[in-house]
Design an enzyme around this catalytic site. Sequence first.
Site, short mmCIF file in Angstrom:
data_model
loop_
_atom_site.label_atom_id
_atom_site.label_comp_id
_atom_site.label_asym_id
_atom_site.label_seq_id
_atom_site.Cartn_x
_atom_site.Cartn_y
_atom_site.Cartn_z
N ASP A 1 38.79 -13.27 -50.36
CA ASP A 1 37.98 -12.91 -49.21
C ASP A 1 38.81 -12.95 -47.93
O ASP A 1 39.66 -13.82 -47.76
CB ASP A 1 36.80 -13.89 -49.10
CG ASP A 1 35.73 -13.42 -48.15
OD1 ASP A 1 35.45 -12.21 -48.14
OD2 ASP A 1 35.17 -14.26 -47.42
N HIS A 2 38.58 -12.01 -47.02
CA HIS A 2 39.23 -11.97 -45.72
C HIS A 2 40.75 -12.08 -45.80
O HIS A 2 41.37 -12.87 -45.09
CB HIS A 2 38.67 -13.07 -44.81
CG HIS A 2 37.33 -12.74 -44.24
ND1 HIS A 2 37.12 -11.75 -43.30
CD2 HIS A 2 36.10 -13.27 -44.52
CE1 HIS A 2 35.83 -11.69 -43.01
NE2 HIS A 2 35.20 -12.59 -43.73
N HIS B 1 29.39 -15.44 -38.97
CA HIS B 1 29.90 -16.55 -39.75
C HIS B 1 29.47 -17.88 -39.11
O HIS B 1 29.25 -17.96 -37.91
CB HIS B 1 31.43 -16.50 -39.83
CG HIS B 1 31.94 -15.32 -40.59
ND1 HIS B 1 32.81 -14.39 -40.04
CD2 HIS B 1 31.70 -14.89 -41.85
CE1 HIS B 1 33.08 -13.46 -40.94
NE2 HIS B 1 32.42 -13.74 -42.04
N HIS C 1 28.32 -10.24 -45.26
CA HIS C 1 29.01 -11.49 -44.93
C HIS C 1 28.08 -12.35 -44.09
O HIS C 1 27.16 -11.86 -43.46
CB HIS C 1 30.29 -11.19 -44.16
CG HIS C 1 31.42 -10.71 -45.03
ND1 HIS C 1 32.73 -11.05 -44.81
CD2 HIS C 1 31.43 -9.93 -46.13
CE1 HIS C 1 33.50 -10.51 -45.73
NE2 HIS C 1 32.72 -9.80 -46.54
N GLY C 2 28.33 -13.65 -44.08
CA GLY C 2 27.46 -14.54 -43.33
C GLY C 2 26.07 -14.59 -43.93
O GLY C 2 25.06 -14.57 -43.22
#
Length: 314
Positions: free
Chosen positions: A81-82, A179, A210-211
């Site tokens: 991720d990321h 986030h 996301h989040g």
Amino acid sequence: MLVTTKQLFQKCYGRYAIPAVNVFFMEELHGLFAAAQEANAPFIVQTTPFARDYAHADMLLSMIESAARIYPKTVFAIHMDHGYESHIFDAIEKGGYTSVMIDASHDSFEQNVQRTKSVVEKAHEKGISVEAELGVLAGVEDDLTVDAAHSFYTNPQEVEDFVKATECDSLAIAVGTSHGAYKFSGGQGLQLHILEEIQARLPGFPLVLHGGSNVSNEVVARINAASGKIKKDAKGVQEAEIKKAIPLGICKINIATDMRLLWTMVNREFFRDKPDEFAPTTPGKTFMEEYKKFMIGKFELFGCTGKAVEFQNQ
């Protein structure tokens, strides 16, 4: 059973979503894999560059591989991720991951396309799925920090152009989440109309939220009752919004904050109630049990309970 995220999304699109859970240490993996095996639910176990720096990439992958042997009936993908190119190309070359994310969302549209295309080309050569991101989320996660002034919603027209130009397999979009623990402290919710327009332009294309943590009021209250100081405006994605987003193409929902809050609650309460204790294994067992129970609830909410059989019978 190890699969790619592309395989997962081909089955789940519009029907259910797959939880993608960030992991750092052993207790999390036991809780996650035990829950998935009991619920017969597919899932994505994901690591961030921050987690790789903390535990070392080899340690993380070895623990995931061990968990797969201990819980052999599980169906899952391993996702970075990321990531940035240095992390991603290292992961592609060394192996172990079935999916990677290139996060160039802070760049211009043209730079994002260029960087994403370079990752897609290398990853697809190895049969690895690629997630990209368009639009910028506010908040704090690991070593990523973006203030609200620099966040913005995803443009549906740009999504159509971006996917065609990059040939990425899925796309994380900004539709109101952020986030960290304060996703909706301003009162806004998911911008479902953006999902609707993206789906109309790209029917069947998998989107990523996301989040996606809920940030339970009960968990926050219990942390604060045990001398924590989580602000009362901490708020996450509500269950009703998740249920509306899934038919609109959300296939993957990232969960990180909820797990950190759960760990904090268990450990704060344990050492408050048993101040004479000092062994980490005792609260660790409680955390694994709470983690398993929490994830079983998430599988139910996302609609993926019992769906691992769809991949086991292929």
